[in-house]
Design an enzyme around this catalytic site. Structure first.
Site, PDB file in Angstrom:
ATOM      1  N   ARG A 178       0.820  -1.218   0.000  1.00 34.46           N
ATOM      2  CA  ARG A 178       0.000   0.000   0.000  1.00 34.46           C
ATOM      3  C   ARG A 178       0.857   1.273   0.000  1.00 34.46           C
ATOM      4  O   ARG A 178       0.523   2.270   0.630  1.00 34.46           O
ATOM      5  CB  ARG A 178      -0.963   0.011   1.193  1.00 34.46           C
ATOM      6  CG  ARG A 178      -1.929  -1.158   1.216  1.00 34.46           C
ATOM      7  CD  ARG A 178      -2.838  -1.172  -0.003  1.00 34.46           C
ATOM      8  NE  ARG A 178      -3.691  -2.360  -0.020  1.00 34.46           N
ATOM      9  CZ  ARG A 178      -3.395  -3.486  -0.664  1.00 34.46           C
ATOM     10  NH1 ARG A 178      -2.278  -3.592  -1.373  1.00 34.46           N
ATOM     11  NH2 ARG A 178      -4.211  -4.520  -0.627  1.00 34.46           N
ATOM     12  N   SER A 228     -11.267  -1.051   2.637  1.00 31.78           N
ATOM     13  CA  SER A 228     -10.623  -1.479   3.884  1.00 31.78           C
ATOM     14  C   SER A 228     -10.073  -0.254   4.607  1.00 31.78           C
ATOM     15  O   SER A 228      -9.274   0.491   4.048  1.00 31.78           O
ATOM     16  CB  SER A 228      -9.488  -2.466   3.596  1.00 31.78           C
ATOM     17  OG  SER A 228      -9.985  -3.643   3.009  1.00 31.78           O
ATOM     18  N   GLU A 298      -5.523   2.848   6.462  1.00 33.63           N
ATOM     19  CA  GLU A 298      -5.194   2.827   5.049  1.00 33.63           C
ATOM     20  C   GLU A 298      -5.729   4.078   4.359  1.00 33.63           C
ATOM     21  O   GLU A 298      -5.239   4.489   3.318  1.00 33.63           O
ATOM     22  CB  GLU A 298      -5.788   1.571   4.403  1.00 33.63           C
ATOM     23  CG  GLU A 298      -5.372   1.333   2.978  1.00 33.63           C
ATOM     24  CD  GLU A 298      -5.796  -0.028   2.479  1.00 33.63           C
ATOM     25  OE1 GLU A 298      -6.546  -0.085   1.480  1.00 33.63           O
ATOM     26  OE2 GLU A 298      -5.397  -1.037   3.085  1.00 33.63           O
TER      27      GLU A 298
END
Length: 303
Positions: A178, A228, A298
């Site tokens: 990520r 998420s 995130e």
């Protein structure tokens, strides 16, 4: 008159076809459907407009905030005193030759994976249900179901703050979980090439349909969210930890830990940025208190 006002007037004069919006609500441009007004937003429909707008912003020393489809953003309720440049869906050219797809930053990953399937190319099926754009996906190395963009991106074309354009091989993008080099470099992603593998069209479409069914079954797609909410902690799954701590369904205002999937914070209706931030903080505190694992969001918070 401040720099943003000057930028607006100069853009109107020098890039007359560029769509500009003053005090545009960011809730219209994020999948969370949350966020106050951006002082100035540009929505270029091609690279010529984009480059001209970025050059003028640099001349006036205005740092642009570049966004794609807003699928991983949480914007403050007070909005942004900023120049926001939105690439999706304006920068939407997509093509290719052989097993290489080339697309501009604003192309949605769902469309790009569909293009791959139509061409009989496999390797991008995982991205079919990701609501982001190619540029945003590369920026954060988006992934799902065991796939990541770092596995298929071969080149990325970028522009720096001085207007210099260069092409970087994937090895220079410093992809990790990520994350990519562009989160630190400040360079703007213009387009990218993805190298895929030949496959059977029917098998590719079937695989994407299978993943779509899994998403519908397990994820709260009926509510606004940023996907998420937390990164996967080493050796754990965020959703499992949150569930084990009894936080499924925890609610703050209009924000809720999804009863369907504890890894998602959702907007059940009328949630504010403050609601979501407060809920995220409560989840992180409780999980750390009970398990010793520190969850890292995130979602990018912009203020």
């Amino acid at each position: 008159m401040d720099q943003l006002d000057t930028l607006y007037e100069r853009l109107c004069q020098t890039v007359p076809g560029l769509e500009l919006r003053r005090n545009e609500l960011m809730s219209r441009h994020t999948t969370f459907r949350v966020g106050g007004p951006a002082a100035l937003m540009a929505l270029p429909t091609g690279e010529t407009e984009l480059v001209a707008a970025m050059a003028l912003a640099a001349e006036l020393e205005v740092a642009p905030l570049v966004i794609g489809n807003g699928s991983n953003l949480l914007v403050d309720d007070e909005g942004l005193r900023a120049f926001v440049v939105k690439t999706a869906p304006g920068l939407c050219r997509c093509g290719g030759e052989g097993n290489v797809l080339t697309a501009q930053a604003g192309v949605l990953l769902s469309r790009l994976s569909g293009q791959a399937a139509q061409r009989g190319l496999t390797g991008l099926e995982f991205a079919h249900g990701i609501p982001g754009s190619l540029g945003g996906g590369i920026f954060m190395n988006a992934g799902a179901y065991g796939g990541e963009l770092s596995q298929v991106v071969s080149e990325v074309r970028v522009m720096d703050g001085e207007g210099n354009i260069r092409v970087l091989p994937a090895s220079a993008c410093r992809f990790s979980y990520r994350h990519s080099a562009f989160a630190d470099s400040g360079e703007m992603i213009l387009s990218a090439s993805l190298t895929l593998l030949p496959g059977d069209r029917e098998d590719i479409w079937a695989h994407m349909a299978e993943l779509a069914a899994k998403r519908r079954e397990k994820q709260p797609l009926e509510y606004p969210s940023a996907g998420s909410t937390f990164k996967r902690p080493l050796g754990h799954f965020a959703a499992v930890l949150i569930d084990q701590c009894g936080l499924r369904g925890l609610t703050v205002g209009g924000a809720q830990v999804s009863p369907k999937h504890a890894g998602f914070v959702i907007n059940t209706g009328g949630a504010t940025c403050r609601d979501i931030l407060t809920l995220i903080d409560q989840v992180r505190e409780r999980v750390f208190q009970d398990t010793g694992v520190e969850l890292e969001p995130e979602v990018r918070y912009l203020r």
